[in-house]
Design a protein around this motif. Structure first.
Motif, PDB file in Angstrom:
ATOM      1  N   LEU A   1      49.585 -80.592 -54.283  1.00 58.08           N
ATOM      2  CA  LEU A   1      49.235 -79.173 -54.168  1.00 58.08           C
ATOM      3  C   LEU A   1      49.054 -78.767 -52.721  1.00 58.08           C
ATOM      4  O   LEU A   1      49.469 -77.683 -52.301  1.00 58.08           O
TER       5      LEU A   1
ATOM      6  N   GLU B   1      52.895 -66.740 -61.463  1.00 58.29           N
ATOM      7  CA  GLU B   1      52.767 -68.201 -61.465  1.00 58.29           C
ATOM      8  C   GLU B   1      54.074 -68.870 -61.898  1.00 58.29           C
ATOM      9  O   GLU B   1      54.489 -69.872 -61.301  1.00 58.29           O
TER      10      GLU B   1
ATOM     11  N   ARG C   1      56.297 -71.300 -59.425  1.00 63.53           N
ATOM     12  CA  ARG C   1      56.672 -72.688 -59.748  1.00 63.53           C
ATOM     13  C   ARG C   1      58.176 -72.882 -59.596  1.00 63.53           C
ATOM     14  O   ARG C   1      58.625 -73.906 -59.080  1.00 63.53           O
TER      15      ARG C   1
ATOM     16  N   ILE D   1      52.858 -72.515 -55.308  1.00 65.62           N
ATOM     17  CA  ILE D   1      51.737 -72.256 -56.203  1.00 65.62           C
ATOM     18  C   ILE D   1      51.111 -70.922 -55.821  1.00 65.62           C
ATOM     19  O   ILE D   1      51.270 -70.443 -54.697  1.00 65.62           O
TER      20      ILE D   1
END
Length: 342
Positions: free
Chosen positions: A60, A94, A98, A103
């Motif tokens: 992330l 979102e 992706r 993110i």
């Protein structure tokens, strides 16, 4: 994580038969050995989970972020609207992020607080931010200049704030003008527009569309052709009851948003005014009929989710540097016939 019996036996210097007996809850193994095996399993699986969490965290951190900035102008519209629409819009943001290998990071800020604006501008300019969606429902043009300090690719959502950025919003002017045409085609001449007390961009556009529709159809624009009722459904209901006590019924009401629609229809039921026999109603944005007294409201459908897709497509191309000029996208609106217009 599944651990093989052979691995447990090898690492604990036990026989596979002993490990098998323990894993299958069979007798013949001491409690000490059982505890030793279970402790080992717990240790290995726990470490595996920790490694997995750390890997996810690192992934992330290494991913590019798309910042979605919700700008609150103390009108409460963003907060109310978020309960009904924004979660769906955020789902689209979102999903598209992706697909782009990014993110989403959501930030709320007040345009009236200098420290809030400085904070979100600083966050938007961080190295791992790839692009920004500025959710500017409540913003006025004079509040926008500080956000020009954002140096990342940015798309303005739910507002039109100039020519420096792509802007994606509703086609409210044409949509409400079409509503006037629709009512006139069904015999309505005395049409009133019931407004929210908030003065956001989308509402300004809808009111401009109503004025344009009246002019196009040769109908007079009077002082109370546009009548403000309130913000919440309870405020709208109370104000509508007072309006009905002091004004003659027009042929039709156009209702600016779903709070207006619900509050007005509640007041009409209390006054035992029949729809559409006594008055025709046309609302903006679809709402469930159980909120309108089990009568299907004729509505102007505003596309929310498709706009979110378009905003992300513009942002993706902006991040790639693939578009040399800026575009304004005004979504089309469609009248959905119901049971509230003659």
């Amino acid at each position: 994580m599944k651990i093989k019996a052979a691995d447990i036996a090898r690492n604990l210097n036990l026989s596979k038969a002993t490990v098998s007996l323990v894993l299958n809850n069979k007798p013949g193994v001491s409690e000490k050995t059982r505890r030793r095996i279970f402790d080992y399993i717990e240790e290995v699986t726990g470490e595996a989970e920790r490694q997995k969490e750390e890997k996810n965290k690192q992934e992330l951190e290494n991913k590019n972020i798309i910042k979605v900035l919700f700008i609150d102008n103390a009108l409460r519209f963003v907060k109310n609207f978020e309960l009904d629409v924004c979660p769906d819009s955020l789902t689209i943001f979102e999903q598209e992020a992706r697909r782009m290998g990014c993110i989403i990071s959501v930030t709320y800020a007040s345009s009236t607080k200098k420290e809030d604006v400085e904070r979100v501008v600083r966050e938007a300019n961080e190295e791992n931010v790839a692009g920004v969606i500025l959710y500017a429902t409540e913003m006025q043009p004079d509040q926008f200049p500080p956000f020009r300090a954002i140096r990342k690719p940015m798309v303005i959502y739910d507002n039109d704030l100039g020519n420096e950025y792509h802007c994606v919003t509703f086609g409210g002017v044409e949509g409400i003008s079409d509503c006037v045409d629709y009512l006139v085609s069904r015999g309505c001449r005395n049409i009133k527009y019931l407004a929210n007390t908030q003065n956001i961009f989308n509402f300004q556009q809808r009111r401009a569309g109503f004025r344009a529709g009246l002019r196009k159809n040769g109908l007079p624009l009077e002082k109370e052709s546009i009548y403000s009722l309130g913000e919440t459904t309870s405020e709208v209901c109370e104000a509508t009851l007072k309006y009905l006590d002091t004004h003659a019924l027009p042929d039709a009401f156009i209702m600016e948003n779903y709070q207006i629609s619900i509050g007005v229809m509640r007041a009409l039921r209390q006054k035992k005014i029949s729809v559409p026999e006594d008055i025709s109603l046309l609302g903006v944005d679809e709402i469930p009929d159980y909120l309108t007294g089990d009568i299907l409201l004729t509505t102007l459908r505003m596309e929310h989710l498709e706009r979110a897709h378009v905003a992300m497509l513009f942002l993706e191309q902006e991040m790639k540097g693939a578009i040399s000029c800026k575009f304004k996208s005004f979504s089309t609106c469609k009248i959905i016939p119901g049971q509230t217009v003659k």
